[in-house]
Design a protein around this motif. Structure first.
Motif, PDB file in Angstrom:
ATOM      1  N   VAL A  86       0.836  -1.199   0.000  1.00 30.43           N
ATOM      2  CA  VAL A  86       0.000   0.000   0.000  1.00 30.43           C
ATOM      3  C   VAL A  86       0.874   1.255   0.000  1.00 30.43           C
ATOM      4  O   VAL A  86       0.634   2.202  -0.760  1.00 30.43           O
ATOM      5  CB  VAL A  86      -0.956   0.002   1.213  1.00 30.43           C
ATOM      6  CG1 VAL A  86      -1.648   1.355   1.344  1.00 30.43           C
ATOM      7  CG2 VAL A  86      -1.989  -1.104   1.078  1.00 30.43           C
ATOM      8  N   GLU A  87       1.906   1.258   0.838  1.00 29.25           N
ATOM      9  CA  GLU A  87       2.787   2.423   0.875  1.00 29.25           C
ATOM     10  C   GLU A  87       3.513   2.604  -0.456  1.00 29.25           C
ATOM     11  O   GLU A  87       3.702   3.736  -0.922  1.00 29.25           O
ATOM     12  CB  GLU A  87       3.780   2.289   2.029  1.00 29.25           C
ATOM     13  CG  GLU A  87       3.104   2.367   3.401  1.00 29.25           C
ATOM     14  CD  GLU A  87       4.098   2.498   4.537  1.00 29.25           C
ATOM     15  OE1 GLU A  87       5.184   3.080   4.328  1.00 29.25           O
ATOM     16  OE2 GLU A  87       3.791   2.023   5.650  1.00 29.25           O
ATOM     17  N   LYS A  88       3.909   1.505  -1.082  1.00 32.29           N
ATOM     18  CA  LYS A  88       4.553   1.612  -2.381  1.00 32.29           C
ATOM     19  C   LYS A  88       3.574   2.142  -3.418  1.00 32.29           C
ATOM     20  O   LYS A  88       3.926   2.989  -4.251  1.00 32.29           O
ATOM     21  CB  LYS A  88       5.088   0.245  -2.818  1.00 32.29           C
ATOM     22  CG  LYS A  88       5.849   0.292  -4.147  1.00 32.29           C
ATOM     23  CD  LYS A  88       6.522  -1.029  -4.449  1.00 32.29           C
ATOM     24  CE  LYS A  88       7.279  -0.994  -5.771  1.00 32.29           C
ATOM     25  NZ  LYS A  88       7.968  -2.279  -6.049  1.00 32.29           N
ATOM     26  N   ALA A  89       2.335   1.668  -3.382  1.00 29.52           N
ATOM     27  CA  ALA A  89       1.328   2.143  -4.329  1.00 29.52           C
ATOM     28  C   ALA A  89       1.107   3.644  -4.193  1.00 29.52           C
ATOM     29  O   ALA A  89       0.918   4.349  -5.191  1.00 29.52           O
ATOM     30  CB  ALA A  89       0.012   1.391  -4.113  1.00 29.52           C
ATOM     31  N   MET A  90       1.146   4.145  -2.950  1.00 30.21           N
ATOM     32  CA  MET A  90       0.922   5.570  -2.745  1.00 30.21           C
ATOM     33  C   MET A  90       2.117   6.408  -3.181  1.00 30.21           C
ATOM     34  O   MET A  90       2.028   7.635  -3.254  1.00 30.21           O
ATOM     35  CB  MET A  90       0.589   5.846  -1.282  1.00 30.21           C
ATOM     36  CG  MET A  90      -0.688   5.178  -0.784  1.00 30.21           C
ATOM     37  SD  MET A  90      -2.142   5.457  -1.826  1.00 30.21           S
ATOM     38  CE  MET A  90      -2.379   7.218  -1.653  1.00 30.21           C
ATOM     39  N   SER A  91       3.246   5.780  -3.489  1.00 29.20           N
ATOM     40  CA  SER A  91       4.402   6.525  -3.994  1.00 29.20           C
ATOM     41  C   SER A  91       4.276   6.796  -5.486  1.00 29.20           C
ATOM     42  O   SER A  91       5.054   7.574  -6.048  1.00 29.20           O
ATOM     43  CB  SER A  91       5.702   5.757  -3.715  1.00 29.20           C
ATOM     44  OG  SER A  91       5.832   4.629  -4.567  1.00 29.20           O
ATOM     45  N   TYR A  92       3.322   6.157  -6.140  1.00 26.96           N
ATOM     46  CA  TYR A  92       3.085   6.350  -7.564  1.00 26.96           C
ATOM     47  C   TYR A  92       1.971   7.381  -7.778  1.00 26.96           C
ATOM     48  O   TYR A  92       1.134   7.614  -6.894  1.00 26.96           O
ATOM     49  CB  TYR A  92       2.631   5.053  -8.221  1.00 26.96           C
ATOM     50  CG  TYR A  92       3.714   4.040  -8.484  1.00 26.96           C
ATOM     51  CD1 TYR A  92       4.329   3.962  -9.718  1.00 26.96           C
ATOM     52  CD2 TYR A  92       4.099   3.137  -7.500  1.00 26.96           C
ATOM     53  CE1 TYR A  92       5.308   3.017  -9.984  1.00 26.96           C
ATOM     54  CE2 TYR A  92       5.079   2.185  -7.743  1.00 26.96           C
ATOM     55  CZ  TYR A  92       5.680   2.138  -8.992  1.00 26.96           C
ATOM     56  OH  TYR A  92       6.647   1.203  -9.225  1.00 26.96           O
ATOM     57  N   ARG A  93       1.956   7.945  -8.972  1.00 26.75           N
ATOM     58  CA  ARG A  93       0.805   8.692  -9.464  1.00 26.75           C
ATOM     59  C   ARG A  93       0.209   7.896 -10.609  1.00 26.75           C
ATOM     60  O   ARG A  93       0.883   7.157 -11.294  1.00 26.75           O
ATOM     61  CB  ARG A  93       1.220  10.082  -9.949  1.00 26.75           C
ATOM     62  CG  ARG A  93       1.635  11.027  -8.832  1.00 26.75           C
ATOM     63  CD  ARG A  93       0.436  11.538  -8.068  1.00 26.75           C
ATOM     64  NE  ARG A  93       0.815  12.544  -7.080  1.00 26.75           N
ATOM     65  CZ  ARG A  93      -0.036  13.354  -6.485  1.00 26.75           C
ATOM     66  NH1 ARG A  93      -1.336  13.273  -6.770  1.00 26.75           N
ATOM     67  NH2 ARG A  93       0.372  14.220  -5.585  1.00 26.75           N
ATOM     68  N   GLY A  94      -1.086   8.059 -10.798  1.00 27.81           N
ATOM     69  CA  GLY A  94      -1.775   7.296 -11.824  1.00 27.81           C
ATOM     70  C   GLY A  94      -2.604   6.188 -11.204  1.00 27.81           C
ATOM     71  O   GLY A  94      -2.735   6.080  -9.979  1.00 27.81           O
ATOM     72  N   ALA A  95      -3.190   5.361 -12.039  1.00 24.87           N
ATOM     73  CA  ALA A  95      -4.067   4.289 -11.577  1.00 24.87           C
ATOM     74  C   ALA A  95      -3.266   3.154 -10.965  1.00 24.87           C
ATOM     75  O   ALA A  95      -2.243   2.737 -11.524  1.00 24.87           O
ATOM     76  CB  ALA A  95      -4.920   3.770 -12.737  1.00 24.87           C
ATOM     77  N   ARG A  96      -3.732   2.662  -9.833  1.00 25.02           N
ATOM     78  CA  ARG A  96      -3.084   1.549  -9.150  1.00 25.02           C
ATOM     79  C   ARG A  96      -4.166   0.603  -8.629  1.00 25.02           C
ATOM     80  O   ARG A  96      -5.275   1.036  -8.345  1.00 25.02           O
ATOM     81  CB  ARG A  96      -2.233   2.046  -7.983  1.00 25.02           C
ATOM     82  CG  ARG A  96      -0.997   2.839  -8.401  1.00 25.02           C
ATOM     83  CD  ARG A  96      -0.758   4.029  -7.470  1.00 25.02           C
ATOM     84  NE  ARG A  96      -1.708   5.083  -7.684  1.00 25.02           N
ATOM     85  CZ  ARG A  96      -2.195   5.859  -6.714  1.00 25.02           C
ATOM     86  NH1 ARG A  96      -1.869   5.663  -5.456  1.00 25.02           N
ATOM     87  NH2 ARG A  96      -3.051   6.824  -6.999  1.00 25.02           N
TER      88      ARG A  96
END
Length: 352
Positions: free
Chosen positions: A227-237
């Protein structure tokens, strides 16, 4: 200066975490954890969805320094956490319809961006979430649209493999041969039909979005990390979390974590990460467990664990697990490609 820290010193989510650097500690081990899904909800004992949601949203709160809002589809999680006029959520939370959480999340993300541009301050990050019914079936169109537009939303699916809130009806995430209210133990092939359903993580990967992952409530540290890694991205996850349902699956409320762990160790539920359509990491199995060890803990599979069990169905389920292990290299030593193309790396740098 501490010597090398061993797993047995940190494997606990409580005392052992004090030996770790604060940035490495589990969210749930902290005294000041957000508790975004707090006490007072009405989930069943042993509810995997409640455990998964609390862990996932708390991790996202830490990743965003509390600058987070959530859209929640109609379903079990919404019903047991927000019985009108009460709420167990401690963050901005919006209830969408059953099938449009991804679309509402997209609107929230657009509004958050405009608000930040107009009034200044950091842009509020958005999570949309729902069960497998509201994700793989009713909300599938809006979800695919969110992926195709690469909207800046993390969608979390709590996969309990049926419509639990409305009476345990089959969804397109229900595994083959499982008993539900609409796939009863009748006919030559009792339980849910073979050859049906959707693998939404693979469908999400086919959209080429920045990040896709699967997780289970048997490994909360892994879930927090993803989850923390996903929040480091922008765009759809997209993150899909395997959340056993004691009521719908007929499992003991005390065995939720065990059932989730066996789902992975049998090969029934692959746990992996993917970036831009390519698998980048896979949870490896040290010793494969026979599928019967997973099935016998659930009454939805009672017809496959008793004296009248059809060995052909058990063999087919075992082959399905073995195919998962082969496809994702769950017991091998190979390392998947992890480097995105130059344009993908550029786009990620520009968006973060």
């Amino acid at each position: 200066m501490l010597d090398k820290i061993h797993f047995y010193q940190t494997g606990s989510n409580t005392v052992g975490n004090r030996l770790l650097n604060p940035s490495m500690r589990a969210v749930q081990a902290e005294v000041d954890r957000p508790n975004t899904l707090t006490s007072g909800h009405r989930a069943c004992q042993g509810c995997g969805e409640a455990l998964g949601a609390r862990t996932a949203i708390d991790a996202a709160m830490r990743a965003t320094n509390g600058n987070l809002a959530v859209c929640n589809a109609t379903g079990c999680l919404e019903v047991f956490s927000t019985p009108y006029p009460e709420s167990a959520w401690r963050l901005p939370w919006i209830h969408s319809l059953f099938g449009n959480a991804a679309a509402v999340g997209t609107g929230m993300a657009a509004a958050a961006k405009v608000r930040a541009l107009k009034y200044g301050g950091k842009e509020t990050r958005i999570i949309a979430q729902g069960g497998d019914g509201g994700t793989t079936d009713i909300g599938f169109g809006p979800l695919s649209g969110m992926f195709e537009r690469n909207d800046d939303v993390l969608y979390i699916c709590y996969d309990n493999q049926a419509y639990m809130n409305t009476g345990v009806q089959r969804s397109s995430a229900t595994p083959p041969s499982a008993r539900t209210a609409t796939t009863q133990l009748v006919g030559d092939h009792p339980g849910s039909d073979w050859g049906k359903g959707k693998n939404v993580p693979l469908i999400a990967m086919a959209h080429g979005i920045p990040y896709v992952a699967t997780a289970t409530v048997a490994d909360l540290r892994d879930l927090e990390y993803k989850v923390e890694k996903a929040m480091s991205y922008r765009g759809a996850r997209y993150i899909q979390i395997f959340v056993p349902c004691p009521l719908g699956w007929g499992s003991a409320s005390s065995s939720t974590v065990t059932v989730a762990r066996l789902a992975v160790e049998t090969g029934f539920y692959p746990v992996f990460e993917a970036e831009y359509g390519k698998v980048t990491s896979v949870h490896k199995i040290k010793e494969k467990q026979p599928i019967i060890n997973f099935l016998k803990l659930q009454r939805r599979y009672a017809h496959l664990t008793g004296k009248k069990a059809d060995p052909k169905v058990l063999e087919a389920l075992e082959k399905m697990c073995e195919e998962n292990i082969r496809q994702y290299d769950m017991m091998g030593d190979s390392v998947p490609e992890t480097v995105p193309t130059a344009i993908q790396a550029y786009e990620r740098q520009e968006l973060v």
